[in-house]
Design a protein around this motif. Structure first.
Motif, PDB file in Angstrom:
ATOM      1  N   ARG A 293       1.245   3.662   8.440  1.00  0.00           N
ATOM      2  CA  ARG A 293       0.514   4.881   8.079  1.00  0.00           C
ATOM      3  C   ARG A 293       0.257   5.760   9.305  1.00  0.00           C
ATOM      4  O   ARG A 293       0.376   6.979   9.259  1.00  0.00           O
ATOM      5  CB  ARG A 293      -0.822   4.511   7.410  1.00  0.00           C
TER       6      ARG A 293
ATOM      7  N   LYS B 201       8.330  -3.091  -3.807  1.00  0.00           N
ATOM      8  CA  LYS B 201       9.648  -3.686  -3.637  1.00  0.00           C
ATOM      9  C   LYS B 201       9.868  -4.776  -4.687  1.00  0.00           C
ATOM     10  O   LYS B 201       8.933  -5.531  -4.987  1.00  0.00           O
ATOM     11  CB  LYS B 201       9.755  -4.353  -2.255  1.00  0.00           C
TER      12      LYS B 201
ATOM     13  N   GLY C  25       8.956  -5.707   7.326  1.00  0.00           N
ATOM     14  CA  GLY C  25       8.188  -4.543   6.864  1.00  0.00           C
ATOM     15  C   GLY C  25       8.955  -3.271   7.153  1.00  0.00           C
ATOM     16  O   GLY C  25       9.943  -3.269   7.921  1.00  0.00           O
ATOM     17  N   GLY C  26       8.496  -2.177   6.569  1.00  0.00           N
ATOM     18  CA  GLY C  26       9.206  -0.901   6.695  1.00  0.00           C
ATOM     19  C   GLY C  26       9.353  -0.434   8.128  1.00  0.00           C
ATOM     20  O   GLY C  26      10.362   0.198   8.483  1.00  0.00           O
TER      21      GLY C  26
ATOM     22  N   SER D 242       0.834  -1.209   0.000  1.00  0.00           N
ATOM     23  CA  SER D 242       0.000   0.000   0.000  1.00  0.00           C
ATOM     24  C   SER D 242       0.865   1.254   0.000  1.00  0.00           C
ATOM     25  O   SER D 242       0.477   2.288  -0.519  1.00  0.00           O
ATOM     26  CB  SER D 242      -0.873  -0.001   1.249  1.00  0.00           C
TER      27      SER D 242
ATOM     28  N   GLY E  45       3.543  -3.173   8.052  1.00  0.00           N
ATOM     29  CA  GLY E  45       3.641  -2.446   6.786  1.00  0.00           C
ATOM     30  C   GLY E  45       2.920  -1.116   6.881  1.00  0.00           C
ATOM     31  O   GLY E  45       2.637  -0.615   7.965  1.00  0.00           O
ATOM     32  N   GLY E  46       2.627  -0.560   5.709  1.00  0.00           N
ATOM     33  CA  GLY E  46       2.001   0.752   5.667  1.00  0.00           C
ATOM     34  C   GLY E  46       0.543   0.720   6.083  1.00  0.00           C
ATOM     35  O   GLY E  46       0.062   1.596   6.794  1.00  0.00           O
ATOM     36  N   GLN E  47      -0.165  -0.321   5.660  1.00  0.00           N
ATOM     37  CA  GLN E  47      -1.613  -0.317   5.844  1.00  0.00           C
ATOM     38  C   GLN E  47      -2.122  -1.383   6.791  1.00  0.00           C
ATOM     39  O   GLN E  47      -3.227  -1.296   7.286  1.00  0.00           O
ATOM     40  CB  GLN E  47      -2.272  -0.509   4.478  1.00  0.00           C
TER      41      GLN E  47
ATOM     42  N   ASN F 176      12.301   1.160  12.186  1.00  0.00           N
ATOM     43  CA  ASN F 176      12.055   2.138  13.241  1.00  0.00           C
ATOM     44  C   ASN F 176      12.524   1.521  14.566  1.00  0.00           C
ATOM     45  O   ASN F 176      11.819   0.718  15.186  1.00  0.00           O
ATOM     46  CB  ASN F 176      10.539   2.449  13.260  1.00  0.00           C
TER      47      ASN F 176
ATOM     48  N   ASP G  73       3.408   7.433  10.051  1.00  0.00           N
ATOM     49  CA  ASP G  73       3.682   8.463   9.038  1.00  0.00           C
ATOM     50  C   ASP G  73       2.916   9.749   9.375  1.00  0.00           C
ATOM     51  O   ASP G  73       3.453  10.854   9.277  1.00  0.00           O
ATOM     52  CB  ASP G  73       3.266   7.986   7.632  1.00  0.00           C
TER      53      ASP G  73
ATOM     54  N   GLN H  70      12.359  -4.542   4.742  1.00  0.00           N
ATOM     55  CA  GLN H  70      11.209  -4.153   3.907  1.00  0.00           C
ATOM     56  C   GLN H  70      11.057  -5.044   2.671  1.00  0.00           C
ATOM     57  O   GLN H  70      10.015  -5.037   2.021  1.00  0.00           O
ATOM     58  CB  GLN H  70      11.380  -2.679   3.480  1.00  0.00           C
TER      59      GLN H  70
END
Ligand code: ADP
Length: 262
Positions: free
Chosen positions: A131, A14, A215-216, A10, A101-103, A220, A134, A242
Motif C-alpha cells: 500500500r 487470488k 506476495g505482489g 486486502s 502484501g498490500g496491507q 517489484n 502504491d 502473488q
C-alpha cells in the motif's frame, strides 16, 4: 482430484485450482468492497481459465484477511500456514519467507522439516507494505508495474528518505519533486528506506537461506534487489509470487479432501 485455494487479501484476491499434483489454473483480481462478490468473481475466473465448473471442485480452503467471508469454502486456514505450505511446495529448501502484501508484511521461518519455527508480522502501519508503494507510485504518476525497473535506472545518488509514515513520505516525495529530484532517484530512496524497515523484521525472525519473497511486491524488481542487498543473499521468486498463499490453501484442500475420502 480437483481442489482450490482462495486467498482474499486486502488488495488482491487470488484463486489456485490444483489437480494431479500441479497447478491447473489461477486468477488474480483486485479485492473489491464486497468480499463475497470478490470471492465469487476470482473463483469464476480461475474456473474459466482451467475450463472447469465449481461442481467439479472437491474441496476448497480459504485464506487471507477475508478468509471467513468465502461462502463456498469448506475450511479456512491462516495466511502464515498457507504461505509456508505454498512456498515449500515450490522450493523445499526455503527456510525464510518474506511475504510483502498490500496491507502487511510478514517473515516466516521454517526448519529443515518444513515446520514453521518463528514468524514476525508488521501490520500496524503501512511502512514496508504494498500500500505504501502504491501511494508513492500514484504520487509520482508511475504505474506500479514500472516502479521497480525505474528505481534501478539512476543518474544521481538517491535522496535519503526519512519518513516511514506513508503520509509524511508522500509530503517528502512532493517536496523532492519540487526541488527537481528525478523520480527514479526518489523511488530508489523510498525503496532503501522500506527495505531497511523490512530488514528489521527479518533480523527479528532470524535469517537463514534459502530465502524466498512472496506476495505482489515480489514482482517489484527494485524492492527485491534492495532486500537481496540487505540479507546478502539471492531471493528465490516463484513464477507467480502473488499466488503462493492461494497455492498453499489448495494444497491443504487436497490433503483434507484425501483424508475425508479415506
Ligand atoms: P494482499 O494479499 O495483502 O492483498 P498481494 O500479495 O496481493 O497483497 O500484493 C498486493 C501488492 O502487490 C500491491 O499493493 C502492489 O504494491 C504490489 N503489486 C502487485 N502487482 C505488482 C506488479 N506487477 N509490480 C509491482 N508491484 C505489484
Amino acid at each position: 482430484m480437483l481442489t482450490a485455494g482462495i486467498d482474499i487479501g486486502s488488495t488482491g484476491a487470488k484463486t489456485v485450482l490444483f489437480e494431479d499434483g500441479k497447478i491447473l489454473s489461477y486468477a488474480i483480481i483486485p479485492t473489491g468492497g464486497d468480499s463475497v462478490e470478490t470471492s465469487e468473481k476470482v473463483m469464476a475466473e480461475a474456473l474459466i481459465n482451467g475450463d472447469r465448473e465449481l461442481e467439479d471442485v472437491e474441496y476448497i480452503v480459504s485464506t487471507g484477511y477475508g478468509r471467513v467471508l468465502v461462502p463456498f469454502a469448506q475450511r479456512n486456514i491462516t495466511e502464515i500456514s498457507c504461505h509456508a505450505k505454498g512456498a515449500l511446495f515450490e522450493y523445499p529448501s526455503i527456510r525464510t519467507i518474506l511475504d510483502i502484501g498490500g496491507q502487511d508484511c510478514k517473515v516466516i521461518r521454517c526448519n529443515d522439516k518444513g515446520k514453521i519455527v518463528n514468524f514476525v508480522l508488521n501490520e500496524k502501519c503501512a511502512a514496508g507494505t504494498g500500500r505504501f508503494l502504491d501511494v508513492i507510485a500514484r504520487t509520482l504518476e508511475i504505474p506500479i508495474e514500472e516502479i521497480g525497473e525505474r528505481s534501478m535506472d539512476l543518474e544521481d545518488e538517491p535522496p535519503v528518505i526519512n519518513s516511514t509514515c506513508v503520509l509524511y513520505a508522500k509530503t517528502e516525495v512532493l517536496k523532492l519533486i519540487r526541488h527537481g529530484v528525478h523520480k527514479n532517484e526518489i523511488l530508489a530512496g523510498i525503496f532503501e528506506a522500506q527495505a531497511s524497515r523490512i530488514y528489521s523484521l527479518i533480523h527479528k525472525a532470524g535469517f537463514a537461506e534459502d530465502f524466498m519473497i512472496t506476495g505482489g511486491v515480489a514482482k517489484n524488481i527494485g524492492m527485491v534487489k534492495k532486500m537481496e542487498e540487505k540479507v546478502h543473499s539471492k531471493a528465490i521468486i516463484a513464477e507467480e509470487p502473488q499466488i503462493i498463499g492461494a497455492l498453499g490453501a489448495a494444497l491443504f484442500a487436497s490433503e483434507l479432501c484425501a483424508k475425508a475420502n479415506q
